[in-house]
Design a protein around this motif. Structure first.
Motif, PDB file in Angstrom:
ATOM      1  N   ALA A  79      57.163  41.685  43.955  1.00 23.89           N
ATOM      2  CA  ALA A  79      57.012  42.259  42.608  1.00 23.89           C
ATOM      3  C   ALA A  79      56.666  43.745  42.741  1.00 23.89           C
ATOM      4  N   PHE A  80      55.764  44.034  43.700  1.00 23.67           N
ATOM      5  CA  PHE A  80      55.432  45.419  44.036  1.00 23.67           C
ATOM      6  C   PHE A  80      54.675  45.434  45.348  1.00 23.67           C
ATOM      7  N   VAL A  81      54.430  46.636  45.863  1.00 26.13           N
ATOM      8  CA  VAL A  81      53.659  46.828  47.093  1.00 26.13           C
ATOM      9  C   VAL A  81      52.364  47.539  46.724  1.00 26.13           C
ATOM     10  N   LYS A 130      42.125  46.499  39.641  1.00 26.04           N
ATOM     11  CA  LYS A 130      42.119  45.696  38.404  1.00 26.04           C
ATOM     12  C   LYS A 130      43.114  46.234  37.385  1.00 26.04           C
ATOM     13  N   ALA A 131      43.212  47.546  37.291  1.00 20.61           N
ATOM     14  CA  ALA A 131      44.146  48.150  36.330  1.00 20.61           C
ATOM     15  C   ALA A 131      45.591  47.766  36.657  1.00 20.61           C
ATOM     16  N   ILE A 132      45.892  47.693  37.952  1.00 20.17           N
ATOM     17  CA  ILE A 132      47.251  47.338  38.388  1.00 20.17           C
ATOM     18  C   ILE A 132      47.548  45.859  38.134  1.00 20.17           C
ATOM     19  N   PHE A 133      46.540  44.998  38.346  1.00 24.91           N
ATOM     20  CA  PHE A 133      46.755  43.548  38.242  1.00 24.91           C
ATOM     21  C   PHE A 133      46.470  42.990  36.846  1.00 24.91           C
ATOM     22  N   ALA A 134      46.147  43.870  35.892  1.00 25.20           N
ATOM     23  CA  ALA A 134      45.854  43.403  34.531  1.00 25.20           C
ATOM     24  C   ALA A 134      46.904  42.439  33.969  1.00 25.20           C
ATOM     25  N   PRO A 135      48.208  42.664  34.205  1.00 29.54           N
ATOM     26  CA  PRO A 135      49.204  41.722  33.649  1.00 29.54           C
ATOM     27  C   PRO A 135      49.094  40.317  34.222  1.00 29.54           C
ATOM     28  N   TYR A 136      48.384  40.171  35.352  1.00 28.43           N
ATOM     29  CA  TYR A 136      48.259  38.857  35.997  1.00 28.43           C
ATOM     30  C   TYR A 136      46.902  38.207  35.732  1.00 28.43           C
ATOM     31  N   ALA A 137      46.141  38.744  34.793  1.00 26.57           N
ATOM     32  CA  ALA A 137      44.811  38.197  34.487  1.00 26.57           C
ATOM     33  C   ALA A 137      44.918  36.731  34.115  1.00 26.57           C
ATOM     34  N   LYS A 138      43.938  35.950  34.574  1.00 28.13           N
ATOM     35  CA  LYS A 138      43.906  34.514  34.251  1.00 28.13           C
ATOM     36  C   LYS A 138      43.751  34.318  32.750  1.00 28.13           C
ATOM     37  N   VAL A 139      44.511  33.411  32.208  1.00 30.49           N
ATOM     38  CA  VAL A 139      44.403  33.090  30.788  1.00 30.49           C
ATOM     39  C   VAL A 139      43.420  31.938  30.639  1.00 30.49           C
ATOM     40  N   ILE A 140      42.345  32.169  29.899  1.00 32.44           N
ATOM     41  CA  ILE A 140      41.320  31.133  29.697  1.00 32.44           C
ATOM     42  C   ILE A 140      41.625  30.409  28.382  1.00 32.44           C
ATOM     43  N   VAL A 141      41.896  29.113  28.513  1.00 31.38           N
ATOM     44  CA  VAL A 141      42.268  28.310  27.337  1.00 31.38           C
ATOM     45  C   VAL A 141      41.023  27.674  26.748  1.00 31.38           C
ATOM     46  N   GLY A 156      43.720  34.910  40.453  1.00 32.13           N
ATOM     47  CA  GLY A 156      44.317  33.624  40.796  1.00 32.13           C
ATOM     48  C   GLY A 156      45.437  33.643  41.823  1.00 32.13           C
ATOM     49  N   PHE A 157      45.514  34.699  42.604  1.00 28.70           N
ATOM     50  CA  PHE A 157      46.516  34.739  43.672  1.00 28.70           C
ATOM     51  C   PHE A 157      46.019  33.964  44.893  1.00 28.70           C
ATOM     52  N   THR A 158      46.939  33.544  45.746  1.00 29.98           N
ATOM     53  CA  THR A 158      46.598  33.004  47.057  1.00 29.98           C
ATOM     54  C   THR A 158      46.811  34.122  48.075  1.00 29.98           C
ATOM     55  N   HIS A 159      45.800  34.339  48.918  1.00 28.46           N
ATOM     56  CA  HIS A 159      45.843  35.429  49.897  1.00 28.46           C
ATOM     57  C   HIS A 159      46.371  34.898  51.229  1.00 28.46           C
ATOM     58  N   LEU A 160      47.482  35.433  51.670  1.00 21.22           N
ATOM     59  CA  LEU A 160      48.022  35.095  52.989  1.00 21.22           C
ATOM     60  C   LEU A 160      47.937  36.341  53.864  1.00 21.22           C
ATOM     61  N   SER A 161      47.032  36.316  54.823  1.00 25.28           N
ATOM     62  CA  SER A 161      46.899  37.433  55.747  1.00 25.28           C
ATOM     63  C   SER A 161      47.743  37.149  56.977  1.00 25.28           C
ATOM     64  N   ALA A 162      48.730  38.004  57.223  1.00 24.42           N
ATOM     65  CA  ALA A 162      49.569  37.833  58.409  1.00 24.42           C
ATOM     66  C   ALA A 162      48.699  37.838  59.665  1.00 24.42           C
ATOM     67  N   GLY A 163      47.712  38.739  59.698  1.00 25.77           N
ATOM     68  CA  GLY A 163      46.811  38.820  60.856  1.00 25.77           C
ATOM     69  C   GLY A 163      46.003  37.548  61.060  1.00 25.77           C
ATOM     70  N   THR A 192      39.108  42.931  51.956  1.00 22.55           N
ATOM     71  CA  THR A 192      38.042  42.908  50.943  1.00 22.55           C
ATOM     72  C   THR A 192      38.627  42.869  49.544  1.00 22.55           C
ATOM     73  N   GLN A 193      39.604  43.726  49.285  1.00 25.85           N
ATOM     74  CA  GLN A 193      40.187  43.788  47.945  1.00 25.85           C
ATOM     75  C   GLN A 193      41.052  42.561  47.649  1.00 25.85           C
ATOM     76  N   CYS A 194      41.694  42.003  48.677  1.00 32.92           N
ATOM     77  CA  CYS A 194      42.462  40.771  48.472  1.00 32.92           C
ATOM     78  C   CYS A 194      41.548  39.643  47.997  1.00 32.92           C
ATOM     79  N   SER A 195      40.336  39.564  48.563  1.00 26.03           N
ATOM     80  CA  SER A 195      39.369  38.542  48.127  1.00 26.03           C
ATOM     81  C   SER A 195      39.037  38.712  46.651  1.00 26.03           C
ATOM     82  N   ASN A 196      38.858  39.962  46.216  1.00 29.60           N
ATOM     83  CA  ASN A 196      38.575  40.246  44.801  1.00 29.60           C
ATOM     84  C   ASN A 196      39.758  39.853  43.907  1.00 29.60           C
ATOM     85  N   ILE A 197      40.969  40.136  44.364  1.00 24.97           N
ATOM     86  CA  ILE A 197      42.172  39.802  43.576  1.00 24.97           C
ATOM     87  C   ILE A 197      42.315  38.284  43.443  1.00 24.97           C
TER      88      ILE A 197
END
Length: 214
Positions: A131-133, A203-214, A52-59, A42-47
């Motif tokens: 980058a992190f877990v 969101k607080a953890i992923f803030a540095p990866y926020a999409k940049v809107i041009v 802008g990440f691609t979600h790869l679920s091993a399962g 669920t949270q991967c879908s939100n991220i």
């Protein structure tokens, strides 16, 4: 001449694949770990949607292989039914293929590595360190309640197998989390909270990866 051309073409293809995985392309990988039912998917879908990440679920990759009807798929299905961990090389190959095919350079790898051997094999084969877990921490009681409450037709959603999966997670996956924690690479989330509250923490953890809107 034909064979020379074929060899050159093959070597070029191998070089392109290697560069995608190991060379100039800078790949950001985040491992997403947590017990079964901790809310990783669920949270991967939100991220994916917000960062802008691609979600790869091993399962999911393993289940897709099962549905393909291949001999490999049959072996994977039997191991999952028994609550066992699929061999590293099988999962890494599926993850590697998915990463090579995708043009993105930011990946969430969900549910892998499941043990220390997985972790070492992934880093050795791909030459990628995360980058992190992102660790979704949740009680077994809450995870069990969630898993029994969903009905997705999955072969591994029954009480006996669920409890085997909890045992495997504690014995095998926690050492991976401890390994990365010693390197100050673990971001722990209280996954027992309601979904919107969990995502606020994410969101607080992923803030540095926020999409940049041009």
């Amino acid at each position: 001449w034909f064979f020379v051309c074929l060899m050159v073409e093959t070597l070029f293809f191998m070089q392109v694949v290697a560069e995608n995985m190991l060379g100039d392309k800078k790949v950001t990988v985040v491992f997403v770990l947590g017990g079964p039912g901790s809310g990783k998917g669920t949270q991967c879908s939100n991220i994916v949607e917000h960062f802008g990440f691609t979600h790869l679920s091993a399962g999911d990759l393993l289940r897709a292989e099962i549905k393909s009807g291949s001999e490999n798929g049959t072996m994977i299905e039997n191991m999952i039914k028994e609550g066992k961990i699929v061999p590293s090389e099988v999962t890494i190959k599926l993850l590697q293929q998915a990463m090579i095919k995708n043009e993105n350079d930011k990946f969430l790898i969900d549910g892998f590595p499941r043990n220390e051997e997985n972790r070492a094999a992934f880093e050795n084969v791909t030459k990628i360190s995360p980058a992190f877990v992102l660790f979704f921490n949740c009680s077994e009681e809450e995870m069990e309640r969630r898993l029994l409450g969903r009905n997705e037709g999955r072969v591994d959603d029954n009480i006996e197998t669920i409890r085997k999966r909890f045992k495997v997670f504690v014995e095998s996956s926690l050492p991976v989390i401890e390994y990365y924690d010693a390197k100050d690479k673990v971001k722990k989330i209280d996954a027992a909270k309601p979904i919107p509250e969990v995502f606020e923490d994410v969101k607080a953890i992923f803030a540095p990866y926020a999409k940049v809107i041009v």
